[in-house]
Every structure is written in C-alpha cells, then in structure tokens.
Design a protein around this motif. Structure first.
Motif, short mmCIF file in Angstrom:
data_model
loop_
_atom_site.label_atom_id
_atom_site.label_comp_id
_atom_site.label_asym_id
_atom_site.label_seq_id
_atom_site.Cartn_x
_atom_site.Cartn_y
_atom_site.Cartn_z
N THR A 183 5.15 5.65 -9.29
CA THR A 183 4.54 6.26 -7.95
C THR A 183 6.19 7.28 -7.20
O THR A 183 5.02 7.92 -5.99
N GLN A 207 5.70 -0.06 -2.04
CA GLN A 207 7.11 -1.12 -1.08
C GLN A 207 7.36 -2.48 -2.37
O GLN A 207 5.88 -3.39 -2.05
N TYR A 228 1.56 11.86 -3.39
CA TYR A 228 2.79 10.94 -2.59
C TYR A 228 3.67 11.60 -3.36
O TYR A 228 3.71 12.30 -3.60
N SER A 240 0.53 -1.21 0.31
CA SER A 240 0.19 0.07 -0.35
C SER A 240 0.56 1.84 -0.16
O SER A 240 1.01 2.43 -0.39
N ASP A 241 2.27 1.58 0.74
CA ASP A 241 2.89 2.35 0.58
C ASP A 241 3.75 1.92 -0.12
O ASP A 241 4.88 2.60 -0.51
N ASN A 255 8.14 7.17 -5.98
CA ASN A 255 9.00 6.62 -4.56
C ASN A 255 10.52 6.21 -4.93
O ASN A 255 9.92 4.54 -5.69
#
Length: 354
Positions: free
Chosen positions: A154, A127, A284, A124-125, A156
């Motif tokens: 995303t 990763q 995000y 959900s984050d 990240n």
C-alpha cells in the motif's frame, strides 16, 4: 500497559539450546597462523567470514545511535522474520498476527514453521483497526505481531498512536518491518527501542541502499533478544563478500543520499504523470519507493506491459484492480509512461480496449 516478560514467550527448547560456537567465535582479534577451522590455506576467500559481523555493527551503531549489542545482521530481513518464528513460536501451538494486505513472507514463514497466522484486514484507508485487534491481544497463544510500515504494497505508514498502543498492550513480540523507512518522511521506531523491551525493528540493505543482490538485513532490539538471535542463527550467515559490500556502502553515505533523492524526485514526477493517464483511477499516497495505483483492469494491463517487456507487480489479488510500480531510473520510467499512454483510451472505451 501489559507487563512484558521475555522468558514467558521464548520456546522452551530455545531456552535450553546451547548455540553452536564456531572457531572464530572462540577467538577475537588477528593472528598470524590460523589452524583452527579446517580451512584451505590457499586463496583470498579461503577463510570463514566474521560470524558476528563486528565491523558492520560498529558502523551501524555510529549511524543509527544504538549499541552494537542491539544489532543483529541477517541473511536478508527474511532471516530476521524466520528466526523470530523459530525463537518464539512453538509449531502447531502458537500464533502470529499481521495485517492485510502486507508483505507475503510473513505468511510463508508462518506456514514453514507450522504457526497459524492471523491476518486482520486494514481499514479502507489502509490503517490498523485497533478495536478489531483488541480481542487478539489477550490470546495467550499469540506470540508475534508483524507491522510493515511503510507497508507493502500500500505504500503508507501506519498511525504512530496505533503502533504505540500495540507495543504497550501486547505482551508478546512486536516486529516493525521498516524495509522502506529510508524513503519515508516519518521517523523510524528505532528511537523507541529504549521504551519497549518487546520491540524489534527490521531494516534492510535491499531497497534504498541498492544491495538487493547482497541479501543483508538488520534487526535492532534489546541485547537479550539479540543473544537469542545469535544463538539460533547459522554460524556464518553473512559471506565475506557481502559484508564487504555493505561496509563499502556505509562508508559512502553521501552517495547513498544522492541516489535516494534521485529516486524520490523520480517518484514525484511519476505521480504527476500518472494523473494524466486515463487508465489510472486512483493513486495511493506512498512513503516508499513504489506507487500503488488502481486501474480499470489490472490483469489485462499487467499482461499488456509484459508483452512490451515491462514488468510491474500485479496486486489485484490483494487490492482490487491495483498494480504496484517500483520507481526506476529516468529511462525506465519514461519507457513505462510511454507504454501507458499508448494503452490509454477514453473512459467509455477502456473495457473493450485490451
């Protein structure tokens, strides 16, 4: 730690392949008369380009701190991706793996090469779920793992521990796609090349370097894998004009840093301004030159901006109700924000506003 043996994962036909040797591959240095490549003797672009892009590799070697024989120059990073499938995956038999959502060309290249692509959902984050990945690492048919970090769409970076674990436990090739690494606060994995023989780092001149129209990508890895790339690639895959454009950029690192910092400053401004827009539900964190945001209705917002001739990326099919905004110039960003403010209304009226 799994033992890595390059010979065990190369396609047998590629192991046997004798690569094409161009006229310029057979001769090094400068000559006064060139009568070897059936070229037209007239003009300024009548000669074939350097097939090994030696000048670019020499400059990158100085900048990146890697040996010249650890560098491959591709026709965009898409060629780096495609050649990996050609070298390591037998069509209709082998598999590759990536994480979802991520860069769409992994699935396209897999389909073109008739290779099954396993797409594991991120947490959900956003990763990597190592526990979910573990069973796949034992699959003998799995030859490639693609890790896009910073990830698209995303924004990240993935946790370093998860990537290190994959590099240690997987006995196939791990390709870390660092197309956006120049914008990131995280270190490139290029510093880990000496520790992992199964690691390929993919970077590009299309993003921070401002040469998307030139189509030049780079792979950094060990010299044995570079030899395979050079054996399989087309003989003259990077034009003379494109090589010159890259060299001009590499000779002006100060301007590169100035432009990169302008983009990062504009991103910071955009993130603050987006927080004040009613249509925006979530912003995000981003380590790239784009921002993924969740909005009330991604499809309708996208269409409304298109009507004003403002093009963003609708990522609703990958992340629910999300759009991806590239950080543009100050003028472009102001026009976007003006449009978003005009479209923004109070929360209760949002669903009826389009």
């Amino acid at each position: 730690m799994k033992e890595f043996n390059l010979n065990n994962i190369i396609r047998p036909n590629i192991q046997k392949l004798k690569g094409y040797s161009s006229a310029r591959d057979e001769f090094k240095g400068e000559a006064e008369v060139y009568l070897d490549a059936n070229e037209n003797p007239f003009g300024t672009l009548n000669r074939y380009p350097d097939p090994q892009q030696i000048a670019i590799k020499k400059r990158l070697s100085e900048i990146k701190g890697v040996n010249e024989n650890q560098i491959f120059i591709g026709n965009g990073s898409d060629e780096v991706i495609d050649l990996a499938f050609r070298i390591f995956c037998e069509p209709g038999k082998d598999k590759a793996l990536t994480f979802s959502p991520s860069y769409g060309m992994y699935s396209v290249s897999a389909a073109i090469n008739d290779v099954k692509l396993v797409e594991l959902p991120l947490t959900s984050d956003f990763q990597i779920n190592v526990e979910e990945l573990n069973p796949y690492l034992k699959d003998e048919a799995l030859k490639l793992i693609f890790i896009c970090s910073p990830n698209n769409p995303t924004g990240n970076c993935f946790e370093g521990e998860a990537i290190q674990y994959i590099l240690k436990e997987f006995k196939g090739i791990v390709i870390i796609d660092e197309a956006y690494i120049d914008f990131s606060t995280k270190e490139s994995f290029i510093n880990q090349l000496k520790n992992y023989q199964n690691l390929i780092i993919s970077q590009t001149f299309s993003k921070a370097w401002g040469l998307a129209g030139v189509r030049v990508g780079v792979a950094y890895t060990n010299s044995d894998i570079i030899d395979l790339y050079n054996k399989v690639k087309p003989p003259y895959n990077i034009s003379t004009l494109n090589q010159e454009a890259v060299l001009n950029k590499l000779d002006n690192l100060a301007q590169f840093e100035i432009e990169k910092n302008i983009i990062l400053n504009e991103k910071e401004k955009l993130e603050k301004q987006l927080q004040e827009i009613e249509l925006v539900k979530k912003i995000y964190p981003s380590e790239a030159n784009f921002i993924l945001i969740e909005v009330t209705n991604a499809n309708k917002l996208y269409n409304s901006l298109v009507a004003q001739k403002i093009i963003i990326r609708n990522r609703n099919s990958l992340v629910n109700n999300c759009i991806r905004i590239t950080v543009g110039s100050e003028k472009e960003n102001k026009k976007l924000m003006t449009a978003l403010k005009e479209l923004s209304v109070t929360p209760d009226e949002v669903e009826n506003s389009f």
